[in-house]
Scaffold this active site. Sequence first.
Site, PDB file in Angstrom:
ATOM      1  N   SER A 101       3.712   0.456   2.796  1.00 24.47           N
ATOM      2  CA  SER A 101       3.479  -0.596   3.784  1.00 24.47           C
ATOM      3  C   SER A 101       3.299  -1.919   3.064  1.00 24.47           C
ATOM      4  O   SER A 101       2.758  -1.958   1.964  1.00 24.47           O
ATOM      5  CB  SER A 101       2.200  -0.312   4.593  1.00 24.47           C
ATOM      6  OG  SER A 101       2.267   0.922   5.244  1.00 24.47           O
TER       7      SER A 101
ATOM      8  N   HIS B 201       0.860  -1.185   0.000  1.00 25.49           N
ATOM      9  CA  HIS B 201       0.000   0.000   0.000  1.00 25.49           C
ATOM     10  C   HIS B 201       0.896   1.236   0.000  1.00 25.49           C
ATOM     11  O   HIS B 201       1.848   1.296   0.780  1.00 25.49           O
ATOM     12  CB  HIS B 201      -0.919   0.005   1.227  1.00 25.49           C
ATOM     13  CG  HIS B 201      -1.851   1.169   1.224  1.00 25.49           C
ATOM     14  ND1 HIS B 201      -2.925   1.242   0.362  1.00 25.49           N
ATOM     15  CD2 HIS B 201      -1.854   2.315   1.939  1.00 25.49           C
ATOM     16  CE1 HIS B 201      -3.561   2.385   0.562  1.00 25.49           C
ATOM     17  NE2 HIS B 201      -2.934   3.052   1.520  1.00 25.49           N
TER      18      HIS B 201
END
Length: 190
Positions: A137, A110
């Site tokens: 992430s 992400h």
Amino acid sequence: MSRTPVVVLISGTGSTLAALLQASRDTDCPYEVVGVIADKDAPGLDHARRAGIPTTVVRLADHVDRAAWDQALADAVAEHRPQLVVLAGFMKLLGAPLLEAYPGRIINTHPALLPSFPGAHGVRDALAHGVKITGASVIEVDAGVDTGRILAQVPVEVRDDDTEATLHERIKADEQPLLVDVVKRLSARG
């Protein structure tokens, strides 16, 4: 050395898939990409085809409803018998059939430092909020939207002249090696 079989799901150009494939060419890499599945005729499928890796397209429009597509996607993944499923720019939420078949063994990237800026517009949202640091992430996928357990993160500075496109490209430059490292770590554990 037995390598961990990995299936990669994509929706776009496949730049993250390309990074995973490049790393897998190293003789000491603990994983092997055994299949690539897309939800449309994604240009990124060409990376897999050039590498001789089987590809499949599972289009939502080809199924009577979302539940049927969820099952078809789970079936397509299962054909490759992976130990790990990696979402690399896959822009659909996963349904119960796939989540239940691979609990704790599906990961995603992400373009933000979760739990901040979840959803499809993490880069745009970070810019809109005026943050000075964002990042990438890698998470374990669950039934929520970017709510899974965080496995790794890397910070990326937001520059004053950043646009959504420039910031996203810089995030990708750090996100891809981060994902490769996580896939290697999870694969080495078996």
